[in-house]
Design a protein around this motif. Sequence first.
Motif, mmCIF file in Angstrom:
data_model
loop_
_atom_site.group_PDB
_atom_site.id
_atom_site.type_symbol
_atom_site.label_atom_id
_atom_site.label_comp_id
_atom_site.label_asym_id
_atom_site.label_seq_id
_atom_site.Cartn_x
_atom_site.Cartn_y
_atom_site.Cartn_z
ATOM 1 N N THR A 95 -10.876 -6.525 -2.241
ATOM 2 C CA THR A 95 -11.791 -5.651 -1.506
ATOM 3 C C THR A 95 -11.092 -4.328 -1.230
ATOM 4 O OG1 THR A 95 -11.077 -6.648 0.594
ATOM 5 C CG2 THR A 95 -13.062 -7.537 -0.443
ATOM 6 N N LEU A 96 -11.853 -3.252 -1.312
ATOM 7 C CA LEU A 96 -11.296 -1.916 -1.153
ATOM 8 C C LEU A 96 -12.329 -1.020 -0.487
ATOM 9 C CD1 LEU A 96 -8.932 0.092 -1.980
ATOM 10 C CD2 LEU A 96 -10.303 0.574 -4.027
ATOM 11 N N ASP A 97 -11.903 -0.251 0.504
ATOM 12 C CA ASP A 97 -12.799 0.732 1.107
ATOM 13 C C ASP A 97 -12.966 1.922 0.171
ATOM 14 O OD1 ASP A 97 -13.438 -0.594 3.431
ATOM 15 O OD2 ASP A 97 -11.731 0.209 4.548
ATOM 16 N N ALA A 98 -14.103 2.585 0.278
ATOM 17 C CA ALA A 98 -14.382 3.716 -0.609
ATOM 18 C C ALA A 98 -13.748 5.012 -0.141
ATOM 19 C CB ALA A 98 -15.898 3.908 -0.731
ATOM 20 N N ASP A 99 -13.180 5.032 1.071
ATOM 21 C CA ASP A 99 -12.728 6.300 1.644
ATOM 22 C C ASP A 99 -11.349 6.750 1.178
ATOM 23 O OD1 ASP A 99 -11.045 4.564 2.989
ATOM 24 O OD2 ASP A 99 -12.086 4.724 4.896
ATOM 25 N N LEU A 100 -10.680 5.938 0.341
ATOM 26 C CA LEU A 100 -9.370 6.262 -0.227
ATOM 27 C C LEU A 100 -8.240 6.254 0.809
ATOM 28 C CD1 LEU A 100 -10.223 9.057 -2.829
ATOM 29 C CD2 LEU A 100 -9.477 6.713 -3.293
ATOM 30 N N GLN A 101 -8.483 5.736 2.006
ATOM 31 C CA GLN A 101 -7.375 5.597 2.944
ATOM 32 C C GLN A 101 -6.393 4.544 2.461
ATOM 33 O OE1 GLN A 101 -9.598 5.445 6.948
ATOM 34 N NE2 GLN A 101 -7.894 6.828 7.355
ATOM 35 N N ASN A 102 -6.892 3.559 1.746
ATOM 36 C CA ASN A 102 -6.037 2.623 1.029
ATOM 37 C C ASN A 102 -6.091 2.992 -0.446
ATOM 38 O OD1 ASN A 102 -7.350 0.247 3.248
ATOM 39 N ND2 ASN A 102 -5.233 0.926 3.284
ATOM 40 N N PRO A 103 -5.045 3.604 -0.977
ATOM 41 C CA PRO A 103 -5.076 4.087 -2.355
ATOM 42 C C PRO A 103 -5.295 2.951 -3.355
ATOM 43 C CG PRO A 103 -3.218 5.024 -1.154
ATOM 44 C CD PRO A 103 -3.796 3.946 -0.291
ATOM 45 N N PRO A 104 -6.169 3.133 -4.333
ATOM 46 C CA PRO A 104 -6.376 2.100 -5.353
ATOM 47 C C PRO A 104 -5.117 1.829 -6.167
ATOM 48 C CG PRO A 104 -7.509 4.148 -5.929
ATOM 49 C CD PRO A 104 -7.055 4.298 -4.521
ATOM 50 N N GLU A 105 -4.184 2.779 -6.165
ATOM 51 C CA GLU A 105 -2.918 2.576 -6.876
ATOM 52 C C GLU A 105 -2.076 1.456 -6.264
ATOM 53 O OE1 GLU A 105 -4.371 6.742 -7.464
ATOM 54 O OE2 GLU A 105 -4.019 5.476 -5.707
ATOM 55 N N GLU A 106 -2.452 0.983 -5.067
ATOM 56 C CA GLU A 106 -1.706 -0.081 -4.395
ATOM 57 C C GLU A 106 -2.196 -1.477 -4.770
ATOM 58 O OE1 GLU A 106 0.955 0.892 -1.488
ATOM 59 O OE2 GLU A 106 0.849 1.854 -3.453
ATOM 60 N N ILE A 107 -3.249 -1.571 -5.537
ATOM 61 C CA ILE A 107 -3.811 -2.883 -5.884
ATOM 62 C C ILE A 107 -2.785 -3.748 -6.605
ATOM 63 C CG2 ILE A 107 -5.535 -4.032 -7.342
ATOM 64 C CD1 ILE A 107 -7.484 -1.826 -6.639
ATOM 65 N N HIS A 108 -1.902 -3.130 -7.374
ATOM 66 C CA HIS A 108 -0.929 -3.908 -8.139
ATOM 67 C C HIS A 108 -0.023 -4.734 -7.231
ATOM 68 C CE1 HIS A 108 2.844 -1.623 -7.343
ATOM 69 N NE2 HIS A 108 2.011 -0.642 -7.082
ATOM 70 N N LYS A 109 0.215 -4.279 -5.990
ATOM 71 C CA LYS A 109 1.053 -5.034 -5.061
ATOM 72 C C LYS A 109 0.386 -6.351 -4.678
ATOM 73 C CE LYS A 109 3.275 -0.964 -2.980
ATOM 74 N NZ LYS A 109 3.524 -0.211 -1.716
ATOM 75 N N LEU A 110 -0.915 -6.309 -4.505
ATOM 76 C CA LEU A 110 -1.646 -7.530 -4.164
ATOM 77 C C LEU A 110 -1.647 -8.502 -5.339
ATOM 78 C CD1 LEU A 110 -2.664 -5.327 -2.095
ATOM 79 C CD2 LEU A 110 -4.762 -6.658 -1.943
ATOM 80 N N LEU A 111 -1.826 -7.978 -6.547
ATOM 81 C CA LEU A 111 -1.825 -8.842 -7.728
ATOM 82 C C LEU A 111 -0.459 -9.494 -7.919
ATOM 83 C CD1 LEU A 111 -3.874 -6.777 -10.346
ATOM 84 C CD2 LEU A 111 -4.655 -8.542 -8.755
ATOM 85 N N ALA A 112 0.609 -8.751 -7.641
ATOM 86 C CA ALA A 112 1.952 -9.313 -7.781
ATOM 87 C C ALA A 112 2.146 -10.485 -6.819
ATOM 88 C CB ALA A 112 3.000 -8.228 -7.529
#
Length: 333
Positions: A95-112
């Motif tokens: 899940t990701l907010d649309a406001d970019l406060q959580n950068p989508p580039e950080e998704i890889h950390k969750l997958l790891a």
Amino acid sequence: MSHHPTLSVVIPVYNEEAVLTELFARLYPALDALNTAYEVIFINDGSRDRSPALLLDQQNKRPDVTRVILFSGNFGQHSAILAGFAHVRGEIAVTLDADLQNPPEEIHKLLAAYREGHDYVGSIRDMRRGDAWWRGAASKLLNRIREKTTRIKMTDQGCMLRAYSRRIVELINQTREVRTFIPALAYTFAMNPTEVVVAHAERAAGESKYSFYQLLRLNFDLMTGFSLVPLQMFSLLGMLVAVGSALTYLALMVYRMTTLPMREALLAMLDRDILEFFLIGMVLFGLGLVGEYVGRIYLQVRDRPRYVIDRVVEQAPAFPAGASDIASARDLA
């Protein structure tokens, strides 16, 4: 792309036209860099701006990986995520907010973290940027209260960047709670949860959709939806206050009987103002707390839909030979 993605990214959208273009420009390259089959599910939660048009335009540009769910009205962020979960096809949902406060580039950390064997991955913002000081202070206070009452341990409950295994998503889909808090619900289902630290940024545009009152309501929902401790604590407090009031009254009456003339002492025993305002306040608080639980029961027994979907815009999936008609109908609904 495969029609059976590994990763499903669920993004609720409400009046975010000012930030969607930048979100698209950063989200898809970040997901492409993962070298993982993915899909992006946008849920338009009754936006009154141009958000739906922008989402449909993006779906037209990347139909192979983009799906758009359009609500008929505004049902709230968590209802939007539930709708997204009902449509995910991936092994893992983020899940990701649309406001970019959580950068989508950080998704890889969750997958790891997920690949290390964790079935639920929460996130902790390394530094809250762009938020008023009171939001951080209130968040910490409410986190402590929530952890004490529900035993649910989430360091940063306000961060929506989270990963859920397919098993947890399916369990959440089976629940019929009208009002719930998805991260807390997932925590109760998780066998091996964890948290990772992620970057945090100021909103790219627009303003937060959560006022102080809404944040307070969210925590009330969390505490009353996952624990009976508030009621039990109030019952215990009521007993302590009742006993304390009786002892105070008796002690004061003994003091008056021994220090005042008999007539004045007898009149003093009729004094009913002792702790009156405090006790009335306790009663009103208790009624409000009980009303909170009764209100949840009322909402649940009405059994109304948690959300109403106007339509789902997606590229029709190609199912392999032998796929069930039931599964096909569900995904095309």
